[in-house]
Design a protein around this motif. Structure first.
Motif, PDB file in Angstrom:
ATOM      1  N   GLY A  51      -3.980   4.545  13.718  1.00 54.86           N
ATOM      2  CA  GLY A  51      -4.735   2.731  14.666  1.00 54.86           C
ATOM      3  C   GLY A  51      -4.580   2.381  15.684  1.00 54.86           C
ATOM      4  N   ASP A 109       3.750   6.378  10.802  1.00 61.46           N
ATOM      5  CA  ASP A 109       2.916   4.890  11.007  1.00 61.46           C
ATOM      6  C   ASP A 109       1.696   5.371  11.478  1.00 61.46           C
ATOM      7  OD1 ASP A 109       2.589   2.217  10.706  1.00 61.46           O
ATOM      8  OD2 ASP A 109       3.686   1.506  12.357  1.00 61.46           O
ATOM      9  N   ASP A 110       0.998   4.937   9.833  1.00 60.17           N
ATOM     10  CA  ASP A 110      -0.316   5.255  10.225  1.00 60.17           C
ATOM     11  C   ASP A 110      -0.982   4.113   9.672  1.00 60.17           C
ATOM     12  OD1 ASP A 110      -0.902   7.423  11.427  1.00 60.17           O
ATOM     13  OD2 ASP A 110      -1.275   8.640   9.313  1.00 60.17           O
ATOM     14  N   ARG A 111      -0.461   2.915   9.888  1.00 58.43           N
ATOM     15  CA  ARG A 111      -1.223   1.433   9.943  1.00 58.43           C
ATOM     16  C   ARG A 111      -2.313   1.579  10.785  1.00 58.43           C
ATOM     17  NH1 ARG A 111       1.619  -2.704  10.259  1.00 58.43           N
ATOM     18  NH2 ARG A 111       3.511  -1.535  11.980  1.00 58.43           N
ATOM     19  N   SER A 112      -3.571   1.107  10.191  1.00 56.60           N
ATOM     20  CA  SER A 112      -5.124   0.144  10.947  1.00 56.60           C
ATOM     21  C   SER A 112      -4.677  -0.053  11.569  1.00 56.60           C
ATOM     22  CB  SER A 112      -5.925   0.738  10.138  1.00 56.60           C
ATOM     23  OG  SER A 112      -6.113  -0.731   9.034  1.00 56.60           O
ATOM     24  N   GLY A 113      -3.309  -1.470  11.059  1.00 60.87           N
ATOM     25  CA  GLY A 113      -3.379  -2.817  12.372  1.00 60.87           C
ATOM     26  C   GLY A 113      -2.794  -2.681  13.325  1.00 60.87           C
ATOM     27  N   THR A 129       1.121   3.104   5.470  1.00 54.44           N
ATOM     28  CA  THR A 129      -0.441   3.045   5.390  1.00 54.44           C
ATOM     29  C   THR A 129      -0.478   1.668   5.141  1.00 54.44           C
ATOM     30  OG1 THR A 129      -0.176   3.765   3.149  1.00 54.44           O
ATOM     31  CG2 THR A 129      -0.686   5.572   5.207  1.00 54.44           C
ATOM     32  N   ASP A 130      -1.720   1.515   5.532  1.00 56.13           N
ATOM     33  CA  ASP A 130      -2.044   0.574   4.701  1.00 56.13           C
ATOM     34  C   ASP A 130      -1.981  -0.178   3.102  1.00 56.13           C
ATOM     35  OD1 ASP A 130      -3.335   0.176   7.432  1.00 56.13           O
ATOM     36  OD2 ASP A 130      -5.650   1.263   6.566  1.00 56.13           O
ATOM     37  N   GLY A 131      -1.470  -1.779   3.137  1.00 51.75           N
ATOM     38  CA  GLY A 131      -0.901  -1.828   2.665  1.00 51.75           C
ATOM     39  C   GLY A 131       0.838  -1.813   2.103  1.00 51.75           C
ATOM     40  N   ASP A 132       1.340  -1.330   3.119  1.00 46.61           N
ATOM     41  CA  ASP A 132       3.012  -1.451   3.027  1.00 46.61           C
ATOM     42  C   ASP A 132       2.991  -2.356   4.000  1.00 46.61           C
ATOM     43  OD1 ASP A 132       3.174   0.995   1.651  1.00 46.61           O
ATOM     44  OD2 ASP A 132       2.859   2.123   2.908  1.00 46.61           O
ATOM     45  N   ASP A 133       3.862  -2.933   3.677  1.00 47.01           N
ATOM     46  CA  ASP A 133       4.949  -3.612   4.803  1.00 47.01           C
ATOM     47  C   ASP A 133       6.286  -3.376   5.267  1.00 47.01           C
ATOM     48  OD1 ASP A 133       6.176  -6.071   5.926  1.00 47.01           O
ATOM     49  OD2 ASP A 133       5.347  -7.484   5.134  1.00 47.01           O
TER      50      ASP A 133
END
Length: 331
Positions: A220, A186-190, A136-140
């Motif tokens: 995302g 993988d739910d990162r908004s970016g 999620t957001d904040g994870d690399d």
């Protein structure tokens, strides 16, 4: 006339003082269980044991971290194992949809329920707020997740904390591919879901199918992606393409599950080794500073007997003064 203290009295007093000093040391060892309690007892052993005690506390912290990591890995592995079972059921539903006369809309209802269950599994696979199957957001995703696994002190005084890394979690080389999908979602908004097996469209593009099929839409950028599902308008060719994509997803999910299982096993082995080190430290410290309780208890008993005998000797030596005093009483 002068009366001087007799030599026998002085000797008895000196013996009693020596016995008293030895008794104090022995009683201290018996009560504390330590023969090296402070630096003045043995400076070298005290310094070594003090350093070992701090290292032992560091090893204890490492064991705690490994225990937490083992629980986290166990949760992640169970999530992947459950997800593989659910995706296998979806694959079976898709194969069934190729049969003639089958109601594909009803099959899709089952598929939708299974996909909802996938979401639930991946979101709830969290231990102590740490989820190793969902990004999620904040994870690399490009940085490997590491676990503190060892504490080492070198001969020159340097200390180092060793780590265990998630083996599948390696930075991609060149362009991202389906092999870089080392999480389930993988739910990162970016991002566009490329690091999640269930949200990556790379499986479809690498299979050369007509559409960018994904199992779950990412939170995302999902432009151009098509969630796997069927309807009465879906052709058998399209269903076959979905089956191919799902099969490739299952292969990568198996790789992810194997990596979690291998890391969990390494954590267990490292935890056992850390426990063995802790026990070794405890034995080493004990040999240097602990008192021999059996020996010291016997010594204390002997000193108590010597003290009683010394007091009797002093009383005998002092008896001559009573004789002189009695002589003068008769004058």
């Amino acid at each position: 006339m002068s009366i001087y203290r007799r030599t026998s009295v002085d000797a008895a007093l000196y013996v009693l003082r020596d016995i008293g000093r030895d008794m104090y040391q022995t009683q201290r060892q018996v009560s504390s269980g330590l023969r090296v309690q402070k630096a003045s007892d043995n400076g070298a052993y005290w310094a070594i044991s003090s350093t070992l005690k701090t290292d032992q506390k560091a090893q204890s912290a490492i064991r705690d971290a490994l225990g937490l990591a083992a629980a986290t890995m166990g949760t992640a592995y169970e999530a992947v194992d459950s997800a593989i079972d659910i995706v296998s059921q979806i694959k079976a539903k898709l194969v069934a949809a190729t049969e003639s006369g089958v109601d594909k809309d009803k099959i899709n209802t089952d598929i939708t329920q299974l996909k909802d269950q996938l979401r639930s599994v991946t979101q709830s696979a969290s231990f102590n707020g740490d989820n190793w199957v969902t990004v999620t957001d904040g994870d690399d995703p490009a940085n490997p997740r590491e676990i503190p696994a060892s504490f080492t002190r070198y001969s020159d005084g340097r200390v180092e904390i060793g780590t265990l890394s998630y083996e599948v979690d390696l930075a991609p080389i060149g362009s991202t591919s389906s092999k870089d999908a080392r999480y389930l979602v993988d739910d990162r908004s970016g991002g566009n879901g490329e690091y999640g097996v269930l949200t990556s469209s790379y499986f479809a593009s690498e299979a050369g199918v007509s559409q960018d099929y994904v199992m779950l839409a990412t939170a995302g950028n999902s432009a151009g992606q098509v969630e796997i599902g069927v309807s009465s308008a879906t052709t058998n060719d399209e269903v076959n393409e979905m089956v191919v994509v799902v099969d490739k997803m299952l292969g990568q999910m198996t790789t992810v599950g194997s990596a979690f299982g291998a890391l969990e096993k390494r954590i267990t082995l490292q935890s056992d080794f850390a426990q063995a080190l802790d026990d070794s430290y405890a034995r080493g410290i004990s040999r240097m500073i602990d008192a021999d309780m059996e020996e010291q208890s016997s010594r204390l008993k002997a000193l108590q007997t010597q003290e009683q005998l010394g007091i009797q000797s002093l009383n005998i030596a002092n008896a001559s003064y009573d004789t002189v005093r009695q002589l003068f009483q008769n004058v």
